[in-house]
Design an enzyme around this catalytic site. Structure first.
Site, PDB file in Angstrom:
ATOM      1  N   ASP A 351       0.862  -1.176   0.000  1.00 52.98           N
ATOM      2  CA  ASP A 351       0.000   0.000   0.000  1.00 52.98           C
ATOM      3  C   ASP A 351       0.905   1.235   0.000  1.00 52.98           C
ATOM      4  O   ASP A 351       2.065   1.157   0.416  1.00 52.98           O
ATOM      5  CB  ASP A 351      -0.893  -0.026   1.247  1.00 52.98           C
ATOM      6  CG  ASP A 351      -1.831   1.152   1.309  1.00 52.98           C
ATOM      7  OD1 ASP A 351      -2.379   1.526   0.258  1.00 52.98           O
ATOM      8  OD2 ASP A 351      -2.000   1.715   2.398  1.00 52.98           O
ATOM      9  N   ASP A 541      -1.871  -0.661   6.104  1.00 46.69           N
ATOM     10  CA  ASP A 541      -2.061  -0.147   7.462  1.00 46.69           C
ATOM     11  C   ASP A 541      -3.464   0.374   7.736  1.00 46.69           C
ATOM     12  O   ASP A 541      -3.793   0.708   8.871  1.00 46.69           O
ATOM     13  CB  ASP A 541      -1.051   0.973   7.759  1.00 46.69           C
ATOM     14  CG  ASP A 541      -1.414   2.272   7.062  1.00 46.69           C
ATOM     15  OD1 ASP A 541      -1.936   2.208   5.937  1.00 46.69           O
ATOM     16  OD2 ASP A 541      -1.193   3.343   7.652  1.00 46.69           O
ATOM     17  N   ASP A 545      -7.568  -1.977   4.218  1.00 44.15           N
ATOM     18  CA  ASP A 545      -6.616  -3.020   3.832  1.00 44.15           C
ATOM     19  C   ASP A 545      -6.916  -4.362   4.495  1.00 44.15           C
ATOM     20  O   ASP A 545      -6.319  -5.376   4.121  1.00 44.15           O
ATOM     21  CB  ASP A 545      -5.184  -2.595   4.198  1.00 44.15           C
ATOM     22  CG  ASP A 545      -4.696  -1.419   3.371  1.00 44.15           C
ATOM     23  OD1 ASP A 545      -5.091  -1.322   2.200  1.00 44.15           O
ATOM     24  OD2 ASP A 545      -3.931  -0.592   3.903  1.00 44.15           O
TER      25      ASP A 545
END
Length: 647
Positions: A351, A541, A545
């Site tokens: 990410d 995080d 996600d």
């Protein structure tokens, strides 16, 4: 809970309940006190048994009877617990364990008149077991630190601001607790009064202390270094960080690696098979040749060699040591299976926000027009945005304060939801906001670009724009370069716009990007990457996600991220550093390599000595090395994981 209090003490593999212990050993107690090696009862029994054994060998020239009496005494001193454990396990239906094999082999040696060998085998078995346990305790001590962090009591403040000590489990959400200098922070919360420096190394491995003050969140397990602070409890004991770490450590071997499950199944079949082979080895050749003494001795040697302890210990000790070593570096593996899976990943899907970048917007650039300076644009923008609660407004104000620009505040402010603000500063109308607000006010914006931008107009004249960006983490470039060296392909999965994603990817060297992804799109992209490249590590995080973390082959969450992400992940990087990603992969590969080395070494030595035993070339002494000696060497090989550097 003090390290001298109750700690796990069994030998690290229990296939029934997932503990790391050797279920065939005679140390059955689940929790006993950890003692200094020279205060250990085993040590004194070994010393006494050795003295009696040596005395028996010396007295043989004077009296065979006295020698036999002393040898029997030495045998009982050294082997009584093993004999008792063998009988107890037989009554419980657990026959083919190490206690049974050692008892049969040594009693058989007595039966055929090999008295010194019987006692010697038991002596060296006990010595090997003693050093094996001491070596293994180095791994165990790394995990005890997690137990140590769990608080027993906290200082709770009442309505009169008076502190009283109460059990940690009685503290409720919203309670205010007092933490003095030198104390460990007992529960997760937010500082409401005071400032200090805290040592986060128990959680993150980071030595540098962090400055904290009112409004800052702090995690349980960290140590308050200087000032007195008052903390409002945000999470009760069972939900706090130390409890989550402890829970993860305790269940770390429940989800066993595939290699460990194979070894456990193999040992269950292997042991009865070799016992049957030993019986045939004793009986069949003896019936043919009549040399009962010779073939019974060979069969007894074969029995001792066959003990699967080294084989069964070799794998979980490597993974358990890996979990301990990782925890010292601020990397929390939730189980051994995660280590094994991570060692085989070919792709790391990352990410962007909060993983590669800091997840905090800051002023990146200021463009000016119509004669305005960058300082003037920033100063007027900060004055207009001062009262706004929007995150971008706070970033502009902070940037102006850092440059010590005059903090002139707007006399009037009107906030337009989703667009920006219109304010009066120094008797001038300041319009600060997005492109839609500029067009609404009829302001001609030159060279408008996409991205996170705050445009500024002064009295109807376009003054410039403040370009905002998420700052790259300092270690991101080095971490991505290290992944490349490890032959792990880095891919970016982000919900951000393509332009921002491309900018960050170019800086760190990521070539494949998936942008503008919703949570379900991230999951689809992950499945596509897995289909093309094999096992995938996903690092994120955010709450969004969590589905991807749960569905990845290995999910890793930054410790600074959302609780939902941390709960769904297999690994938590407590440091929130990007370098923790290649560090964890190097560690996982090292653990798996050592586990495989242990299996090959244990099986290879056993098979070699077994062959020698069948041919009559192996003695009971070599059999002890093939069992206890090899087990001890496997333990030492595993424990070296704790002392390696992984980045």
């Amino acid at each position: 809970m003090s390290a001298e209090k109750e700690v796990k003490k069994n030998c690290f593999i229990d296939s029934e309940n997932g503990a790391a212990g050797c279920s065939c050993c005679h140390h059955d107690s689940r929790f006993i006190y950890e003692k200094k090696w020279y205060k250990n009862r085993d040590f004194y029994e070994i010393m006494l048994g050795t003295i009696v054994f040596v005395t028996a060998q010396w007295i043989v020239s004077y009296s065979l009877l006295y020698q036999l009496i002393l040898l029997i005494m030495a045998y009982l001193i050294l082997g009584r617990e093993i004999l008792l454990a063998a009988v107890t396990n037989i009554l419980k239906g657990h026959i083919f364990d190490e206690n049974f094999l050692m008892s049969i082999a040594t009693l058989g040696a007595f039966a055929i008149g090999e008295y010194p060998e019987a006692v010697g085998v038991m002596l060296f078995f006990r010595i090997g077991e003693f050093f094996e346990e001491k070596a293994a305790s180095n791994s165990r001590k790394q995990i005890i630190a997690a137990v140590d962090m769990r608080p027993e009591t906290v200082l709770l403040l009442d309505e009169n601001d008076t502190a009283r000590s109460v059990p940690a489990e009685q503290v409720k959400l919203g309670d205010i607790i007092l933490v003095r200098p030198g104390d460990r922070i007992p529960l997760d919360g937010r500082i409401v009064e005071g400032s200090s420096q805290i040592d986060t190394s128990p959680l993150t491995g980071e030595i540098k202390p962090w400055d904290v003050y009112s409004g800052k969140d702090v995690l349980s397990g960290c140590i308050n270094k200087s000032g007195v602070i008052k903390i409002r409890v945000e999470k009760i004991l069972e939900d706090s960080m130390v409890s989550r770490i402890l829970e993860s450590v305790q269940s770390a071997s429940a989800n066993k690696p595939r290699i460990q499950r194979f070894i456990s199944r193999f040992a269950q079949i292997y042991t009865p098979f070799v016992v049957g082979a030993a019986v045939m080895l004793a009986v069949i050749p003896s019936l043919i040749t009549g040399q009962w003494h010779t073939y019974v001795y060979i069969a007894l040697t074969f029995l001792v060699i066959s003990c699967p302890c080294a084989l069964v210990l070799s794998v979980p000790l490597a993974f358990f040591s890996g979990i301990g070593a990782a925890s010292r570096q601020g990397i929390l593996f939730k189980d051994g299976a995660a280590i094994e899976a991570l060692s085989q990943v070919k792709t790391a899907a990352l990410d962007k926000t909060g993983t590669i970048t800091q997840g905090v917007f800051a002023v990146q650039q200021i463009q000016t027009y119509n004669g305005f300076s960058s300082d003037e644009v920033l100063r007027l923008g900060a004055a207009a945005e001062y009262a706004s609660v929007h995150p971008l407004a706070g970033c502009i104000v902070k940037a102006a304060q850092q440059l010590h620009l005059a903090e002139k505040r707007a006399s009037t402010v009107r906030e337009i939801a989703g667009k920006g603000v219109v304010a009066e500063v120094e008797k001038k109308e300041i319009v600060a906001g997005n492109l839609a607000l500029m067009r609404e006010k009829g302001i001609d914006v030159e060279n408008a670009v996409e991205g996170t931008i705050v445009y500024l107009a002064v009295s109807g004249v376009y003054a410039g724009c403040i370009i905002m960006g998420d700052k790259l983490k300092d270690d991101a470039g080095a971490a991505l370069k290290k992944l490349q060296q490890l032959s792990v392909t880095a891919v970016m999965l982000t919900g951000d716009a393509e332009e921002g994603a491309l900018s960050v990817a170019a800086k760190v060297g990521i070539k494949k990007i998936y942008s503008k992804l919703l949570p379900e799109d991230k999951l689809a992209a992950l499945q596509k990457i897995r289909h093309e490249n094999g096992k995938v590590l996903f690092v994120g995080d955010g709450i969004n996600d969590a589905p991807v973390l749960a569905n990845a082959d290995v999910g890793a969450a930054m410790g600074s991220g959302a609780d939902a992400a941390i709960e769904a992940a297999d690994i938590v990087f407590m440091t929130a550093k990007v370098t923790a990603i290649p560090q964890s992969i190097i560690l996982a590969r090292s653990v798996r390599n050592i586990a495989i080395q242990n299996v090959i070494f244990a099986l290879g030595i056993k098979l070699l000595v077994m062959l020698c035993g069948i041919l009559g070339y192996a003695s009971l002494w070599s059999a002890v090395f093939a069992d206890t000696g090899v087990a001890m060497l496997c333990v030492l090989n595993s424990v070296r994981i704790l002392y390696k550097k992984y980045i």
